[in-house]
Design an enzyme around this catalytic site. Sequence first.
Site, short mmCIF file in Angstrom:
data_model
loop_
_atom_site.label_atom_id
_atom_site.label_comp_id
_atom_site.label_asym_id
_atom_site.label_seq_id
_atom_site.Cartn_x
_atom_site.Cartn_y
_atom_site.Cartn_z
CG HIS A 184 11.75 -60.18 -3.56
ND1 HIS A 184 10.73 -59.35 -3.39
CD2 HIS A 184 12.77 -59.63 -4.34
CE1 HIS A 184 11.14 -57.98 -3.95
NE2 HIS A 184 12.10 -58.31 -4.43
CG ASP B 217 7.11 -57.69 -3.55
OD1 ASP B 217 6.36 -58.82 -3.88
OD2 ASP B 217 7.97 -57.86 -2.82
CG HIS C 238 13.71 -62.06 1.89
ND1 HIS C 238 13.55 -63.21 0.80
CD2 HIS C 238 12.96 -61.03 1.43
CE1 HIS C 238 13.08 -62.38 -0.13
NE2 HIS C 238 12.72 -61.20 0.03
CG ASP D 215 7.26 -60.99 -1.67
OD1 ASP D 215 6.79 -60.17 -0.81
OD2 ASP D 215 8.08 -60.90 -2.30
ZN LIG Z 1 9.16 -59.28 -1.87
#
Ligand SMILES: [Zn+2]
Length: 307
Positions: A163, A244, A124, A161
């Site tokens: 996200h 995740d 991120h 991931d």
């Molecule tokens: Zn994540």
Amino acid sequence: MRLYTHPACLEHRPGPGNPESPARLEAVVEAISARWPDQRWEHPRAATRAELMRVHRADLVALILDSRFDDADDTLHIDAETVLSAGSAEAALHAAGAGIHAVDAVLGGQVRRVFCAVRPPGHHATASEAMGFCLFNNLAVAAAHAIDMHGLTRVAIIDFDVHHGNGTEAIFASDARVLYLSTHQSPLFPGTGAASDVGIGNVINRPMAPHTGSGAFRGLWSGDLLPALNAFRPQILLLSAGFDGHRRDPMADLQLDADDFGWLTGELGAIADRHASGRIVSMLEGGYDLNALRESAIAHVEALLRS
Ligand SMILES: [Zn+2]
């Protein structure tokens, strides 16, 4: 196959209640060590400021490395979930350094695969902002090192991931030497990663609705992501290995199983063997249920070893 970690990565302490805890890294290292007791862990060097500044602005590097703390439990909140503590600078330096060290190892022909069990995670973090638990973008720093120091012109970043790796995409969205592929749950933090965001044709985002599950996940990768990766003929594969998406993870609802991570890793291994002399550098990103994280990391490393 090599395994990298560093004790400094345990000293980043974002505080009780923050899901990105030192216990995550301990769980991964202990699980892999128990499963493969003969595999030795190496402790790679820290990144340098110059290496970080290939992708990050000087003011972000200074914020992470030069903030001062009175004691080990003092914290500085960058945002609600992204926090600095006294040990964060060394943790972040060694997390980023692991990727650089791993790139040098695989491109130097010493080993084909490296898994870096490090934290804080990275995908991120943008050029100028730390966010979403991430301080420096470890994998972007590794990719820039592969390009600048080894002269690579086809670097693939595969981000599974749950996200979207908004930082990684933003850093390389106009760089034709990098192909960025991501599956991620949507809607979900950080809200980026629409299928219509394609960079200069070097970004492929495949958002997935909550509760999508294994079949659709594998279908997206088999359908066009893996063929696009194959057509790119990558010289190295860099993996943002977040676990995740597992069905027991508290942060998302993607309903994946550890086997799905193993399956995808095996497919990526076959492409790495075909085009990149087997070269894969995998770096830990998310994964917040400790048992799911243990199972998933084992499935991932097993596939790296086998493929
Ligand atoms: Zn994540």
